[in-house]
Design a protein around this motif. Sequence first.
Motif, mmCIF file in Angstrom:
data_model
loop_
_atom_site.group_PDB
_atom_site.id
_atom_site.type_symbol
_atom_site.label_atom_id
_atom_site.label_comp_id
_atom_site.label_asym_id
_atom_site.label_seq_id
_atom_site.Cartn_x
_atom_site.Cartn_y
_atom_site.Cartn_z
ATOM 1 N N ARG A 100 -9.482 11.357 -22.469
ATOM 2 C CA ARG A 100 -9.990 10.150 -23.116
ATOM 3 C C ARG A 100 -11.513 10.093 -23.054
ATOM 4 N N CYS A 103 -12.783 12.191 -25.804
ATOM 5 C CA CYS A 103 -12.546 11.540 -27.104
ATOM 6 C C CYS A 103 -13.516 10.385 -27.330
ATOM 7 N N TYR A 126 -8.067 15.664 -28.241
ATOM 8 C CA TYR A 126 -7.065 14.717 -28.743
ATOM 9 C C TYR A 126 -5.657 15.309 -28.695
ATOM 10 N N LEU A 129 -4.546 15.341 -25.184
ATOM 11 C CA LEU A 129 -4.242 13.957 -24.823
ATOM 12 C C LEU A 129 -2.850 13.575 -25.320
ATOM 13 N N GLY A 130 -2.548 13.960 -26.558
ATOM 14 C CA GLY A 130 -1.216 13.698 -27.103
ATOM 15 C C GLY A 130 -0.124 14.367 -26.287
ATOM 16 N N TYR A 133 0.299 12.430 -23.009
ATOM 17 C CA TYR A 133 1.063 11.191 -23.229
ATOM 18 C C TYR A 133 2.541 11.494 -23.465
ATOM 19 N N SER A 153 0.839 9.028 -27.961
ATOM 20 C CA SER A 153 0.891 10.453 -28.257
ATOM 21 C C SER A 153 0.748 10.709 -29.761
ATOM 22 N N ARG A 155 -0.594 8.786 -31.993
ATOM 23 C CA ARG A 155 -1.958 8.447 -32.414
ATOM 24 C C ARG A 155 -2.935 9.556 -32.053
ATOM 25 N N ALA A 156 -2.801 10.108 -30.860
ATOM 26 C CA ALA A 156 -3.696 11.188 -30.439
ATOM 27 C C ALA A 156 -3.509 12.421 -31.320
ATOM 28 N N HIS A 159 -5.262 11.830 -34.593
ATOM 29 C CA HIS A 159 -6.714 12.026 -34.513
ATOM 30 C C HIS A 159 -7.057 13.516 -34.505
#
Length: 168
Positions: A100, A103, A126, A129-130, A133, A153, A155-156, A159
């Motif tokens: 994060r 990001c 990102y 990160l996904g 998550y 997840s 959303r990441a 992105h």
Amino acid sequence: MAGIHYLLLAALSAIVAAESDWVDTALKFLVEGNKALQIAEVGKLEEAIESYKQGVETLPAECDKSFDKKQAQIILSLHTQLGQALTHAGDLQKAIDSFRSACICQREWSEGGKNDALNQLASKAYFALGMAYQESASSATNDEKQREYLELSVRAYGHATKLDPLYW
């Protein structure tokens, strides 16, 4: 009076030098961490994590739009690599925090999406990160928390795809 100006100039020079010194120090820790992470299977994972943490500690406190491309790449890489190492160590919450951070910095520097090199690095942050998550969702203790992690997840991943659509 000239003595005061000299002292002021010397102080400003020291500040500028200190601000630029972080780049070389951070890059050194990034390289050390990458070497240790490459051989993490033989017990070097903690060494990689420690190198990345030391590198992150040398970074300026805030993401500044005045950073040049190399500085921004070092910052994104340190946060992303620290997140990767923490993921391997099983510390998903700290990994998520690190991803994060990368990001958030990328959003500060986004330049309207025109910087391909930074976008590629941020896309990887990102995506990771996904994944973190998604992995957190699998160990969530209730349906609501699992749904929250899965939404984060998605959303990441979105992105990541937006920043570098040809890679993903």
